[in-house]
Design a protein around this motif. Structure first.
Motif, PDB file in Angstrom:
ATOM      1  N   VAL A  54      32.403  81.820  22.609  1.00 18.76           N
ATOM      2  CA  VAL A  54      32.704  80.468  21.878  1.00 18.76           C
ATOM      3  C   VAL A  54      31.483  80.087  21.528  1.00 18.76           C
ATOM      4  O   VAL A  54      31.359  79.382  20.327  1.00 18.76           O
ATOM      5  CB  VAL A  54      33.349  79.592  22.869  1.00 18.76           C
ATOM      6  N   ILE A  55      30.419  80.173  22.104  1.00 14.39           N
ATOM      7  CA  ILE A  55      29.023  79.278  21.828  1.00 14.39           C
ATOM      8  C   ILE A  55      28.425  80.410  20.777  1.00 14.39           C
ATOM      9  O   ILE A  55      28.233  79.630  19.763  1.00 14.39           O
ATOM     10  CB  ILE A  55      28.218  79.569  22.948  1.00 14.39           C
ATOM     11  N   ARG A  56      28.661  81.594  20.847  1.00  9.77           N
ATOM     12  CA  ARG A  56      28.050  82.441  19.484  1.00  9.77           C
ATOM     13  C   ARG A  56      28.650  81.972  18.348  1.00  9.77           C
ATOM     14  O   ARG A  56      28.247  81.807  17.144  1.00  9.77           O
ATOM     15  CB  ARG A  56      28.172  83.724  19.724  1.00  9.77           C
ATOM     16  N   PHE A  57      30.189  81.846  18.382  1.00  9.12           N
ATOM     17  CA  PHE A  57      30.879  81.498  17.379  1.00  9.12           C
ATOM     18  C   PHE A  57      30.514  80.163  16.580  1.00  9.12           C
ATOM     19  O   PHE A  57      30.487  80.041  15.406  1.00  9.12           O
ATOM     20  CB  PHE A  57      32.361  81.478  17.768  1.00  9.12           C
ATOM     21  N   CYS A  58      30.163  79.161  17.411  1.00  3.90           N
ATOM     22  CA  CYS A  58      29.737  77.922  17.087  1.00  3.90           C
ATOM     23  C   CYS A  58      28.486  78.287  16.290  1.00  3.90           C
ATOM     24  O   CYS A  58      28.397  77.704  15.019  1.00  3.90           O
ATOM     25  CB  CYS A  58      29.735  77.026  18.249  1.00  3.90           C
ATOM     26  N   LYS A  59      27.684  78.981  16.634  1.00  2.00           N
ATOM     27  CA  LYS A  59      26.297  79.115  16.099  1.00  2.00           C
ATOM     28  C   LYS A  59      26.365  79.823  14.648  1.00  2.00           C
ATOM     29  O   LYS A  59      25.858  79.653  13.772  1.00  2.00           O
ATOM     30  CB  LYS A  59      25.257  79.879  16.802  1.00  2.00           C
ATOM     31  N   SER A  60      27.307  80.829  14.731  1.00  2.00           N
ATOM     32  CA  SER A  60      27.608  81.549  13.479  1.00  2.00           C
ATOM     33  C   SER A  60      28.166  80.776  12.289  1.00  2.00           C
ATOM     34  O   SER A  60      27.903  81.167  11.258  1.00  2.00           O
ATOM     35  CB  SER A  60      28.631  82.729  13.939  1.00  2.00           C
ATOM     36  N   ILE A  61      28.843  79.605  12.643  1.00  2.00           N
ATOM     37  CA  ILE A  61      29.232  78.653  11.598  1.00  2.00           C
ATOM     38  C   ILE A  61      28.565  77.689  11.544  1.00  2.00           C
ATOM     39  O   ILE A  61      28.848  76.774  10.795  1.00  2.00           O
ATOM     40  CB  ILE A  61      30.789  78.332  11.790  1.00  2.00           C
ATOM     41  N   GLY A  62      27.059  77.639  11.899  1.00  2.00           N
ATOM     42  CA  GLY A  62      26.209  76.682  11.724  1.00  2.00           C
ATOM     43  C   GLY A  62      26.455  75.250  12.406  1.00  2.00           C
ATOM     44  O   GLY A  62      25.995  74.234  12.001  1.00  2.00           O
ATOM     45  N   ILE A  63      27.095  75.300  13.738  1.00  2.00           N
ATOM     46  CA  ILE A  63      27.376  74.268  14.658  1.00  2.00           C
ATOM     47  C   ILE A  63      26.784  74.321  15.987  1.00  2.00           C
ATOM     48  O   ILE A  63      26.902  75.561  16.437  1.00  2.00           O
ATOM     49  CB  ILE A  63      28.763  73.991  14.815  1.00  2.00           C
ATOM     50  N   ASP A  64      25.945  73.461  16.183  1.00  2.00           N
ATOM     51  CA  ASP A  64      25.201  73.387  17.410  1.00  2.00           C
ATOM     52  C   ASP A  64      25.626  73.777  18.737  1.00  2.00           C
ATOM     53  O   ASP A  64      24.936  74.372  19.489  1.00  2.00           O
ATOM     54  CB  ASP A  64      23.960  72.340  17.562  1.00  2.00           C
ATOM     55  N   SER A  65      26.852  73.227  18.953  1.00  2.00           N
ATOM     56  CA  SER A  65      27.515  73.300  20.328  1.00  2.00           C
ATOM     57  C   SER A  65      28.841  73.089  20.005  1.00  2.00           C
ATOM     58  O   SER A  65      29.384  72.620  19.224  1.00  2.00           O
ATOM     59  CB  SER A  65      26.964  72.116  21.087  1.00  2.00           C
TER      60      SER A  65
END
Length: 253
Positions: A54-65
């Motif tokens: 879930v955290i990696r997904f957020c980072k992948s779409i350019g969202i910090d958390s």
């Protein structure tokens, strides 16, 4: 802070996500309202993935958390989604063509302003301001952006040289004064000429500023300063580089 359109952002880089991240993406796209009330573990369980995914997904779409993701989803849940970017089709009316072109241009610029990192913009300005010479390069439609950059900045007294021939550009970089900068424009960020110029600039001590679409690409990874534009979900067969050009011109402005 401007609202992030999670749906468009996820759809634009869906193919670049890992198999596990796609599970998260699928659930988020299908259940945006439900996700706003979940914890990281809740979403992971529903998507049969791990909290780390879930955290990696957020980072992948350019969202910090994950918290920022929920805020973005909550702000968009009640809004009616406008029409998608679409290309001109046969036998359309002039009114329909105008409406599509206006929407595509508007949306590409709006989304690009959301992708752009303020600190990176300020860093790019600082580097350009201190450079004795700024070079600019782009291929195809991106060359128009390099020319636009040269024209605008020369008018305000900044020495900018736009060169379309990669061999001449390489020779210029080899003899560039200390502190020089090169602006590289590429929608994909993966063309071989752009990759070669990034490597050569680094070898000659020339700083690089890259303008490319949001997502994982060579230019965004290797440039000293990477500026993201929207990556629209465009028709596979389209008439020309229109949305990408509007986005790139927005960055220059």
């Amino acid at each position: 802070m401007m609202t992030i359109n999670v749906k468009r952002r996820v759809e634009s880089i869906y193919d670049e996500l890992t198999k596990s991240e796609k599970k998260i993406a699928d659930f988020v796209l299908s259940n945006p309202g439900e996700v706003t009330g979940m914890t990281t573990s809740d979403l992971a369980n529903q998507a049969t993935a791990s909290p780390a995914t879930v955290i990696r997904f957020c980072k992948s779409i350019g969202i910090d958390s994950f918290t920022q993701l929920k805020v973005a989803l909550a702000s968009g849940v009640t809004k009616e989604e406008p029409i998608e970017n679409s290309d001109i089709e046969a036998n359309e009316t002039v009114d329909s063509i105008k409406e599509k072109l206006l929407y595509n241009a508007y949306q590409s610029m709006v989304d690009t302003t959301k992708y752009l990192d303020n600190q990176k913009i300020e860093s790019a300005v600082e580097v350009i301001e201190g450079a004795p010479v700024v070079y600019a390069f782009g291929i195809g439609a991106s060359w128009l952006v390099a020319e636009n950059f040269m024209q605008k900045f020369n008018r305000i007294g900044k020495s900018v040289i736009a060169i379309s021939d990669i061999h001449i550009m390489l020779a210029s970089l080899a003899s560039a004064p200390k502190g020089s900068v090169i602006l590289l424009v590429s929608n994909s960020g993966n063309t071989k000429e752009i990759s070669y110029l990034v490597e050569s600039a680094s070898r000659y001590g020339v700083k690089t500023i890259g303008i490319s679409q949001f997502g994982s690409n060579y230019l965004s990874k290797k440039a000293d300063i990477g500026l993201d534009t929207v990556k629209p979900k465009e028709a596979e067969l389209r008439s020309a580089a229109t949305s990408s050009l509007h986005a790139q011109f927005m960055v220059i402005d």
